[in-house]
Design a protein around this motif. Structure first.
Motif, PDB file in Angstrom:
ATOM      1  N   PHE A 180       0.846  -1.522  -0.112  1.00 52.73           N
ATOM      2  CA  PHE A 180      -0.195   0.371  -0.224  1.00 52.73           C
ATOM      3  C   PHE A 180       0.657   1.313   0.351  1.00 52.73           C
ATOM      4  O   PHE A 180       2.081   1.248   0.153  1.00 52.73           O
ATOM      5  CB  PHE A 180      -1.332  -0.118   0.979  1.00 52.73           C
ATOM      6  N   ASP A 181       0.131   2.650  -0.669  1.00 59.39           N
ATOM      7  CA  ASP A 181       1.321   3.700  -0.678  1.00 59.39           C
ATOM      8  C   ASP A 181       1.179   4.709   0.846  1.00 59.39           C
ATOM      9  O   ASP A 181       1.594   5.222   0.913  1.00 59.39           O
ATOM     10  CB  ASP A 181       0.651   4.495  -1.891  1.00 59.39           C
ATOM     11  N   ARG A 182       0.239   4.001   2.074  1.00 56.60           N
ATOM     12  CA  ARG A 182       0.265   4.171   3.279  1.00 56.60           C
ATOM     13  C   ARG A 182       1.037   3.489   4.555  1.00 56.60           C
ATOM     14  O   ARG A 182       0.097   2.198   4.036  1.00 56.60           O
ATOM     15  CB  ARG A 182      -1.283   5.664   3.784  1.00 56.60           C
ATOM     16  N   ASP A 183       0.729   4.068   5.238  1.00 54.75           N
ATOM     17  CA  ASP A 183       1.389   2.505   6.279  1.00 54.75           C
ATOM     18  C   ASP A 183       0.811   2.586   7.408  1.00 54.75           C
ATOM     19  O   ASP A 183      -0.923   3.145   7.222  1.00 54.75           O
ATOM     20  CB  ASP A 183       2.369   3.753   7.185  1.00 54.75           C
ATOM     21  N   ARG A 184       1.090   1.978   8.938  1.00 53.52           N
ATOM     22  CA  ARG A 184      -0.267   1.715   9.267  1.00 53.52           C
ATOM     23  C   ARG A 184      -1.250   3.222  10.064  1.00 53.52           C
ATOM     24  O   ARG A 184      -2.365   3.138  10.588  1.00 53.52           O
ATOM     25  CB  ARG A 184      -0.292   1.158  10.542  1.00 53.52           C
ATOM     26  N   ARG A 185      -0.308   4.029  10.366  1.00 46.65           N
ATOM     27  CA  ARG A 185      -0.921   5.588  10.258  1.00 46.65           C
ATOM     28  C   ARG A 185      -1.467   6.273   9.336  1.00 46.65           C
ATOM     29  O   ARG A 185      -2.113   7.762   9.665  1.00 46.65           O
ATOM     30  CB  ARG A 185       0.275   6.077  11.170  1.00 46.65           C
ATOM     31  N   GLY A 186      -1.816   5.773   8.356  1.00 45.03           N
ATOM     32  CA  GLY A 186      -1.996   6.599   7.357  1.00 45.03           C
ATOM     33  C   GLY A 186      -0.839   7.823   6.505  1.00 45.03           C
ATOM     34  O   GLY A 186      -1.737   8.531   5.453  1.00 45.03           O
ATOM     35  N   ARG A 187       0.397   7.895   6.700  1.00 46.26           N
ATOM     36  CA  ARG A 187       1.757   8.370   5.937  1.00 46.26           C
ATOM     37  C   ARG A 187       2.125   7.745   4.810  1.00 46.26           C
ATOM     38  O   ARG A 187       2.024   6.632   4.943  1.00 46.26           O
ATOM     39  CB  ARG A 187       2.248   8.520   7.260  1.00 46.26           C
ATOM     40  N   PRO A 188       1.905   8.597   3.701  1.00 48.31           N
ATOM     41  CA  PRO A 188       2.398   8.283   2.414  1.00 48.31           C
ATOM     42  C   PRO A 188       3.933   7.797   3.000  1.00 48.31           C
ATOM     43  O   PRO A 188       4.764   7.283   3.381  1.00 48.31           O
ATOM     44  CB  PRO A 188       2.521  10.246   1.563  1.00 48.31           C
ATOM     45  N   VAL A 217      -1.008 -11.931   5.714  1.00 49.70           N
ATOM     46  CA  VAL A 217      -1.523 -11.743   7.418  1.00 49.70           C
ATOM     47  C   VAL A 217      -2.400 -13.087   8.131  1.00 49.70           C
ATOM     48  O   VAL A 217      -1.623 -13.040   9.177  1.00 49.70           O
ATOM     49  CB  VAL A 217      -2.510 -10.620   7.075  1.00 49.70           C
ATOM     50  N   GLU A 218      -2.942 -13.446   7.179  1.00 52.36           N
ATOM     51  CA  GLU A 218      -3.107 -14.633   7.416  1.00 52.36           C
ATOM     52  C   GLU A 218      -2.403 -16.136   8.261  1.00 52.36           C
ATOM     53  O   GLU A 218      -2.468 -17.012   9.755  1.00 52.36           O
ATOM     54  CB  GLU A 218      -3.817 -15.447   6.215  1.00 52.36           C
ATOM     55  N   LEU A 219      -0.739 -16.108   7.524  1.00 50.43           N
ATOM     56  CA  LEU A 219       0.498 -16.962   7.977  1.00 50.43           C
ATOM     57  C   LEU A 219       0.145 -16.206   8.796  1.00 50.43           C
ATOM     58  O   LEU A 219       0.795 -17.252  10.542  1.00 50.43           O
ATOM     59  CB  LEU A 219       1.320 -17.214   6.989  1.00 50.43           C
ATOM     60  N   HIS A 220       1.362 -15.445   9.818  1.00 51.68           N
ATOM     61  CA  HIS A 220       0.819 -14.468  11.033  1.00 51.68           C
ATOM     62  C   HIS A 220       0.034 -14.834  11.801  1.00 51.68           C
ATOM     63  O   HIS A 220       0.158 -14.785  12.683  1.00 51.68           O
ATOM     64  CB  HIS A 220       1.054 -13.240  10.724  1.00 51.68           C
ATOM     65  N   ALA A 221      -1.443 -14.446  10.891  1.00 51.30           N
ATOM     66  CA  ALA A 221      -2.120 -14.713  12.693  1.00 51.30           C
ATOM     67  C   ALA A 221      -2.126 -16.500  13.226  1.00 51.30           C
ATOM     68  O   ALA A 221      -2.547 -16.243  14.468  1.00 51.30           O
ATOM     69  CB  ALA A 221      -3.350 -14.602  11.628  1.00 51.30           C
ATOM     70  N   LYS A 222      -1.846 -16.740  12.079  1.00 51.92           N
ATOM     71  CA  LYS A 222      -1.492 -18.721  12.839  1.00 51.92           C
ATOM     72  C   LYS A 222      -0.085 -18.506  12.931  1.00 51.92           C
ATOM     73  O   LYS A 222      -0.071 -20.408  13.479  1.00 51.92           O
ATOM     74  CB  LYS A 222      -1.626 -19.424  11.515  1.00 51.92           C
ATOM     75  N   GLY A 223       0.616 -17.787  12.844  1.00 50.97           N
ATOM     76  CA  GLY A 223       1.783 -17.840  14.032  1.00 50.97           C
ATOM     77  C   GLY A 223       3.191 -18.572  12.908  1.00 50.97           C
ATOM     78  O   GLY A 223       3.562 -19.681  13.183  1.00 50.97           O
ATOM     79  N   ILE A 224       2.869 -19.244  11.860  1.00 53.46           N
ATOM     80  CA  ILE A 224       3.728 -19.711  10.793  1.00 53.46           C
ATOM     81  C   ILE A 224       4.678 -18.892  10.545  1.00 53.46           C
ATOM     82  O   ILE A 224       5.810 -19.790  10.336  1.00 53.46           O
ATOM     83  CB  ILE A 224       2.627 -20.009   9.806  1.00 53.46           C
ATOM     84  N   ILE A 225       4.379 -17.403  10.346  1.00 49.43           N
ATOM     85  CA  ILE A 225       5.245 -16.366   9.971  1.00 49.43           C
ATOM     86  C   ILE A 225       5.457 -15.434  10.858  1.00 49.43           C
ATOM     87  O   ILE A 225       4.289 -14.621  11.800  1.00 49.43           O
ATOM     88  CB  ILE A 225       6.035 -16.527   8.714  1.00 49.43           C
ATOM     89  N   GLU A 226       6.441 -14.522  11.199  1.00 50.08           N
ATOM     90  CA  GLU A 226       6.392 -12.862  11.520  1.00 50.08           C
ATOM     91  C   GLU A 226       6.555 -12.352  11.120  1.00 50.08           C
ATOM     92  O   GLU A 226       7.184 -11.969  10.507  1.00 50.08           O
ATOM     93  CB  GLU A 226       7.217 -13.205  12.876  1.00 50.08           C
ATOM     94  N   LEU A 227       4.876 -11.580  10.363  1.00 48.67           N
ATOM     95  CA  LEU A 227       5.240 -10.752   9.070  1.00 48.67           C
ATOM     96  C   LEU A 227       5.597  -9.026  10.046  1.00 48.67           C
ATOM     97  O   LEU A 227       4.985  -8.588  10.806  1.00 48.67           O
ATOM     98  CB  LEU A 227       3.644 -10.159   8.711  1.00 48.67           C
ATOM     99  N   VAL A 228       6.236  -8.054  10.081  1.00 49.19           N
ATOM    100  CA  VAL A 228       6.791  -7.192  11.116  1.00 49.19           C
ATOM    101  C   VAL A 228       6.490  -6.148   9.540  1.00 49.19           C
ATOM    102  O   VAL A 228       7.072  -5.412   9.326  1.00 49.19           O
ATOM    103  CB  VAL A 228       7.748  -7.126  11.495  1.00 49.19           C
ATOM    104  N   THR A 229       5.112  -4.901  10.553  1.00 43.58           N
ATOM    105  CA  THR A 229       4.864  -3.903   9.601  1.00 43.58           C
ATOM    106  C   THR A 229       4.652  -2.477  10.582  1.00 43.58           C
ATOM    107  O   THR A 229       4.432  -2.100  10.104  1.00 43.58           O
ATOM    108  CB  THR A 229       3.179  -4.123   8.971  1.00 43.58           C
ATOM    109  N   LYS A 230       5.275  -2.534  11.857  1.00 45.99           N
ATOM    110  CA  LYS A 230       5.969  -1.537  12.567  1.00 45.99           C
ATOM    111  C   LYS A 230       6.921  -1.255  12.607  1.00 45.99           C
ATOM    112  O   LYS A 230       7.500  -2.830  12.709  1.00 45.99           O
ATOM    113  CB  LYS A 230       4.957  -1.923  14.062  1.00 45.99           C
ATOM    114  N   PRO A 231       7.179   0.070  12.942  1.00 44.94           N
ATOM    115  CA  PRO A 231       8.558  -0.081  13.610  1.00 44.94           C
ATOM    116  C   PRO A 231       8.917  -0.945  14.703  1.00 44.94           C
ATOM    117  O   PRO A 231       8.546  -1.193  15.461  1.00 44.94           O
ATOM    118  CB  PRO A 231       8.496   1.361  13.950  1.00 44.94           C
ATOM    119  N   CYS A 232      10.767  -1.182  14.189  1.00 44.21           N
ATOM    120  CA  CYS A 232      11.251  -2.459  15.549  1.00 44.21           C
ATOM    121  C   CYS A 232      12.066  -1.468  17.145  1.00 44.21           C
ATOM    122  O   CYS A 232      12.377  -2.214  17.588  1.00 44.21           O
ATOM    123  CB  CYS A 232      12.629  -3.179  14.556  1.00 44.21           C
TER     124      CYS A 232
END
Length: 233
Positions: A180-188, A217-232
């Motif tokens: 997507f062209d914006r992050d989780r906070r709506g920033r471009p 996202v589905e795999l992350h929710a099931k604990g199969i992978i860790e999908l990092v979409t927030k600052p570390c």
């Protein structure tokens, strides 16, 4: 393949999304036992705190090779081309990272270019080894995900590699995947954290990045992978 008989505790799969900018994820990416990147991204000091610096394997296609290094043809051109390639690898900290290509997806010029790419680097004793993706593995992976509801003409190299990593990594952590062209906070966001061509992620005729992302996202929710979409940090 560099992981043919290996088993890693943790792997970092690093996409090129602009969501990595100011993420502070570089240290966490570097802590992995095996790091995979895509399409020769700019692994530079100014991005290091966000995207890390280590690379064990990266993928590319014929178009990316031409974009980054230009056309190689006869021996004179290929010799000059190899110097350009070696310089890029040195500047962008790729050391002796292995390269994974997909020549058998598209017959014709694309296939020939990638086979030539492997041969030239081998003939010129370039330490970066080029490995060719097995077409049966690619086909069976695509069929598997189609049965799971992800029907694509061809999976993106990012989703394909994440799927493959599940067979040789105990923990798969995914960074820089965000269509997507914006992050989780709506920033471009910029499409890439560095300079690079846009892949038309949501209208690509071969694969839809947004549909793949929802599966991640589905795999992350099931604990199969860790999908990092927030600052570390």
């Amino acid at each position: 393949m560099p992981f043919a008989n290996a088993r890693y505790n943790q792997c970092s799969i690093v996409g090129n999304s602009g969501i990595l900018v100011n993420s502070g994820c570089g240290d966490k990416i570097n802590q992995a036992d095996f790091v995979i990147r895509f399409n020769f991204p700019p692994v530079l000091t100014r991005f290091m705190k966000d995207s890390g610096i280590r690379t064990h394997l990266f993928t590319c296609n014929a178009g990316i090779i031409d974009t980054k290094f230009g056309y190689f043809g006869d021996l004179v051109r290929s010799t000059r081309w190899v110097r350009t390639f070696k310089s890029y690898v040195l500047v962008y900290k790729y050391a002796e990272s292995s390269v994974l290509t997909f020549p058998f997806m598209i017959p014709g010029e694309h296939q020939r270019r990638l086979l030539d790419f492997q041969k030239i680097l081998s003939d010129q004793n370039v330490p970066n080894k080029v490995f060719l993706n097995h077409p049966d593995h690619r086909r069976k992976t695509t069929e598997f995900w189609a049965r799971k509801g992800l029907v694509e003409r061809s999976l993106s190299s990012g989703f394909y590699v994440i799927s493959a990593a599940l067979s040789f990594c105990d923990r798969v952590k995914v960074y820089g995947f965000w269509p997507f062209d914006r992050d989780r906070r709506g920033r471009p966001l910029g499409y890439h954290y560095g300079v690079g061509p846009r892949d038309r992620g949501q209208d690509n005729p071969w694969h839809r990045m947004d549909r793949e992302f929802y599966k991640l996202v589905e795999l992350h929710a099931k604990g199969i992978i860790e999908l990092v979409t927030k600052p570390c940090s």
